[in-house]
Structure formats: C-alpha cells, structure tokens
Write an enzyme that holds these catalytic residues in place. Structure first.
Site, PDB file in Angstrom:
ATOM      1  N   CYS A 124       0.834  -1.202   0.000  1.00 13.28           N
ATOM      2  CA  CYS A 124       0.000   0.000   0.000  1.00 13.28           C
ATOM      3  C   CYS A 124       0.879   1.267   0.000  1.00 13.28           C
ATOM      4  O   CYS A 124       1.493   1.587  -1.000  1.00 13.28           O
ATOM      5  CB  CYS A 124      -0.987  -0.026   1.159  1.00 13.28           C
ATOM      6  SG  CYS A 124      -2.359   1.143   0.950  1.00 13.28           S
ATOM      7  N   HIS A 162      -3.606  -5.239   1.449  1.00 14.76           N
ATOM      8  CA  HIS A 162      -3.382  -5.583   2.847  1.00 14.76           C
ATOM      9  C   HIS A 162      -3.895  -7.003   3.086  1.00 14.76           C
ATOM     10  O   HIS A 162      -4.816  -7.468   2.422  1.00 14.76           O
ATOM     11  CB  HIS A 162      -4.136  -4.631   3.765  1.00 14.76           C
ATOM     12  CG  HIS A 162      -3.611  -3.233   3.767  1.00 14.76           C
ATOM     13  ND1 HIS A 162      -2.397  -2.902   4.323  1.00 14.76           N
ATOM     14  CD2 HIS A 162      -4.138  -2.077   3.289  1.00 14.76           C
ATOM     15  CE1 HIS A 162      -2.203  -1.601   4.188  1.00 14.76           C
ATOM     16  NE2 HIS A 162      -3.237  -1.075   3.565  1.00 14.76           N
TER      17      HIS A 162
END
Length: 483
Positions: free
Chosen positions: A329, A427
């Site tokens: 991310c 994630h």
C-alpha cells in the site's frame, strides 16, 4: 434487546479481547450478538462487504460473533494523520480531516451516527456487546463524550469495568476510575473484571474482598495471563513471536510514524520459519532476506522519516547484495518515482520523490478505494485474498509487470524485472496460506511450512470463550445480557 458495555481503566486493559470473548461465549449459548464500538481511534482498519472502513478489532469481534463485519459495528473511526489531527470516518466513509479541538465540537454530529448505528443493531440482534475507548475517567474529555459513559448514559446500558493487574496498581485503577465518575455513571458499573493475573488466586483474594467492600460492587472474575494468545492488536505493534524453527527467513519492517495496518505482519510473526524484526528510529536495518515497507497514513512524511533514519541507503545496499523488498500500500507508493498530494490529504500539499525503484508515480485523490478482493499472486500463480484501503492512484510503465491479477479483471501492483522488488496495494495478503508460502519462497525460504492463520485466530477466539466460562460469573453475565 439488551446492551452491555465493557469499559477499561486504561488503554490496553483488555476491552477488545473481553468483548471478543463475550461475543463467542454468547454464540455458544445460542444467543445472536453484535459487537459495537462507538468511536475507535486506530490506524489498523478492515473493509466491510459494502466497502466501508471499520477498526480491525471490530472485524475480529464480528468473527467471534459469526457475523460479517459491518460499518454499524464501528460508526466513528478516527485515523491519525498527524500528532494533532485525524481523518474522520463516519459509517465507513471518510468525511473530513480535523484537529482535536475541532473534533471536540464535532462530537455532537458524530453522536448522531453512533446512536443510529446502535439502534439498527439493537433491532437486529438480541444482544449488543459494546467496547469503550481508553478510560471513562479522562476528565478533559468528559464533555461531549461519545465513546464511554456519554454513550452508556445515552442508551441506558450497564457497564463492566476491566483493569490489567499485570501493569500493577490494579486496585488504584479500579477505585480511582470509579471515584472520578458521576453518581449516575457509578451506578452503571455493575462489576469489575481483573485481567492478566499470574500466580495464586488465594493471594489475591483479600484484595478482592476489600474491593467489593470498598465499592459495593462485585468482582465478576479474574482472567489469567495467557502467554500465547495471538489476536490482532488494535493500536501498538505486537512484537511477540512464537518459538522458531532452525531454518528461518529474516524479515525486517521499518516502523514509520504513521504506519497503518501493521496487523499485515501478524501471520509472519506467528510463522515458525520467520524471524520478524521491527526496526525503530535511530536503529540500523540489519542483514535480512526481506525488507517490507509497510502501509502509511502519511506517505510523504513517512518517506522523509525513512530517509532521515538512513533507511533509503540501507534498502539500496540490501538490494545490491541480492535481498528482496516488498512494499504494501503506502510502501508500494514509496517504491515509485513520485508521490503527489495536490489536495493536502495527508499533510501539506506538494510532491515528494519516491525511492525510484519501480517506474510509476502516485497521486492522492479525495475518493478512497475500499474493497475486499481475491485473485492470483503471479508468483507461483498462488491464490490470494486481501483488502484495499488507499487514496492513491498509481500510474506508469512499471505496472505492466503486475504483482497480482484480481478476480474482477484488474491487475494490482508491480514487480521489478530482476525479481527482487514487489509492490502491492493488498493488505492482508500473508493471511492466505498459499500466497504467504509463495512470498516466503520468493524471499529465499526453501522448504516452507504452510500455516493457516485464520484457523489460528479461530482457535484463540475459542480459547477466549473458555476463559469466560471458567473464570467469570456467567450467571451475572446472563443477567446483564438479559438472557
């Protein structure tokens, strides 16, 4: 319909864990229950099926209640993006960013969202199990409180007060907290729970007798210290590790000031063949097989912090010697050439140079991407599932060599031509056993043991319910839950 609230004398007293335990205990009794936290402040979040964002602790509690996570379980989520300000998420959607003073005035609006969510859950479930935040005795935060007694008073629910004896001073914590509450708030406290006790309970009994005589309130139970319980931490990074095998992969994660979703690393921390090390400020990055750049709530400022600590140089040296680098991310965004924040979403508006390791750039946009996804990790064509939480839109030639092919037809992330660098927006990718094994092999571990992280979490939730059954006054709990 009944509501029971767990409040704590301090942060990390055991509120999240106790609510998780009580949810599974109620499920064992055949009672449907919904977890609820009015206001959560955390950088660890989960994505719901409808594409909203809630605290990860509530997602774990939902699992304990055999429910899918829903935004009503955590209607107000605050994600700090500076020392004095936070992004404010209402019913799963980011609505604004503001400093602490402005948010104090905003609480009346936030309370409307809290009460609306609680009302919906109360209509749908016989019991709503509520987790407070921090301590109810924070005098400076009493006005406009929506997280603790302010909420309990608004919905007229009983409260259990939990304290951590392992820190010391448990009787002062309990009595002092009670003394700082108003008379009506004190009346709401129906009992105490002492958490993380080690030793002979007989030695504690005189103190318990004194506490009950002093306050006129019962001790609902004493929960033992459990050494190897591994549920996702809500705030602080859990650095505990299980015993490791002889052959281990060395993984290093630099801890950034605005690190987000560090629960990504829990499966690695619990893997018997991974030596996971978090590196803090002023510490050099040691020799490792894999460096992971984590998610960040403030990518540009965390990039500056990374450089100030000499970690950019360490990453370059690591790659020269054949090591692997993974960015997740915000870490993916750091791997690129530029990070642009024209709207000032994560701090002052502007642009920053990335590490320049992959050929793409990222622009932060107002609309946040929130979704649960499945797909194939192009390393070994391994199945992967995870979730996206990002405001960045990443473009560039480097994305042509993707890291993940998603089931919805999109590609995600990038890999370097030499195979040393990989970045992804996903994630939770280590929670999928096949993807975790593929990534560990890519990083240099030859004979990888498959670990079912979800089964480990389910086992620990069951153990928590056992603790409720064996150590708490379940008759009083039944009475408080109205069952």
């Amino acid at each position: 319909m009944s509501t029971l609230m767990v409040q704590g004398t301090t942060s990390d007293a055991g509120k999240s864990t106790l609510v998780t335990a009580l949810c599974r205990w109620l499920i064992r009794q055949g009672v449907a229950v919904a977890p609820f936290k009015p206001q959560n402040m955390a950088l660890n979040s989960a994505v719901t099926a409808e594409g909203g964002e809630i605290g990860r602790a509530q997602a774990v509690q939902a699992q304990a209640a055999n429910l899918a996570p829903h935004t009503d379980m955590n209607p107000v989520l605050l994600k700090p993006n500076s020392d004095t300000g936070s992004q404010v998420i209402i019913h799963g959607r980011a609505v604004t960013s503001m400093n602490a003073v402005a948010y104090h005035d905003y609480k009346a609006i936030a309370m409307q969202a809290v009460l609306a969510s609680h009302a919906r859950l109360s209509e749908a479930y016989p019991v709503v199990m509520v987790e407070g935040a921090g301590s109810p005795a924070e005098i400076n935060l009493r006005a406009n409180d929506i997280a603790n007694m302010g909420f309990a008073e608004a919905v007229d629910c009983p409260v259990l007060l939990i304290a951590d004896i392992n820190r010391g001073g448990v009787f002062a914590h309990l009595v002092g907290t009670l003394e700082l509450l108003s008379p009506t708030e004190q009346a709401r406290v129906k009992g105490f729970i002492i958490n993380r006790f080690r030793g002979d309970i007989a030695l504690l009994q005189p103190g318990l007798d004194w506490l009950e005589a002093r306050t006129g309130k019962p001790v609902v139970g004493v929960l033992p210290y459990v050494m190897d319980l591994h549920l996702e931490a809500e705030d602080g990074i859990d650095r505990r590790q299980i015993d490791k095998a002889a052959q281990v992969l060395k993984v290093v994660v630099p801890v950034l000031p605005r690190i987000s979703n560090h629960t990504d690393f829990d499966p690695l921390r619990l893997h018997p063949q991974v030596d996971l090390q978090f590196v803090g400020p002023g510490q050099p990055i040691p020799a490792a097989d894999l460096i992971i750049l984590p998610g960040s709530k403030s990518v540009r400022s965390d990039l500056a912090y990374l450089r100030a600590n000499g970690w950019e140089t360490a990453v370059a040296r690591h790659l020269r010697y054949g090591g692997k680098v993974l960015g997740i991310c915000g870490g993916l965004q750091m791997l690129g050439e530029q990070v642009h924040d024209p709207l000032g979403l994560e701090g002052p508006a502007g642009s920053s140079d990335g590490l320049g390791l992959l050929a793409f750039s990222t622009t932060l946009e107002e609309e946040k991407q929130l979704r649960n996804v499945r797909g194939r990790l192009l390393l070994e064509d391994a199945q992967v599932s995870g979730y996206e939480i990002h405001a960045g839109v990443t473009t560039g030639d480097g994305l042509s060599n993707a890291a993940v092919l998603l089931d919805d037809g999109r590609s995600d992330g990038a890999q370097s031509a030499d195979g040393q660098i990989l970045g992804t927006y996903l994630h939770g990718l280590f929670e999928t056993a096949a993807a975790c094994s593929a990534l560990l092999r890519w990083a240099g571990l030859e004979d990888v043991q498959a670990v079912d992280y979800h089964a480990l979490r389910e086992r620990d939730i069951e153990r928590l319910a056992d603790l409720v059954e064996n150590h708490l006054d379940t008759e009083l709990l039944r009475e408080l839950c109205g069952i």
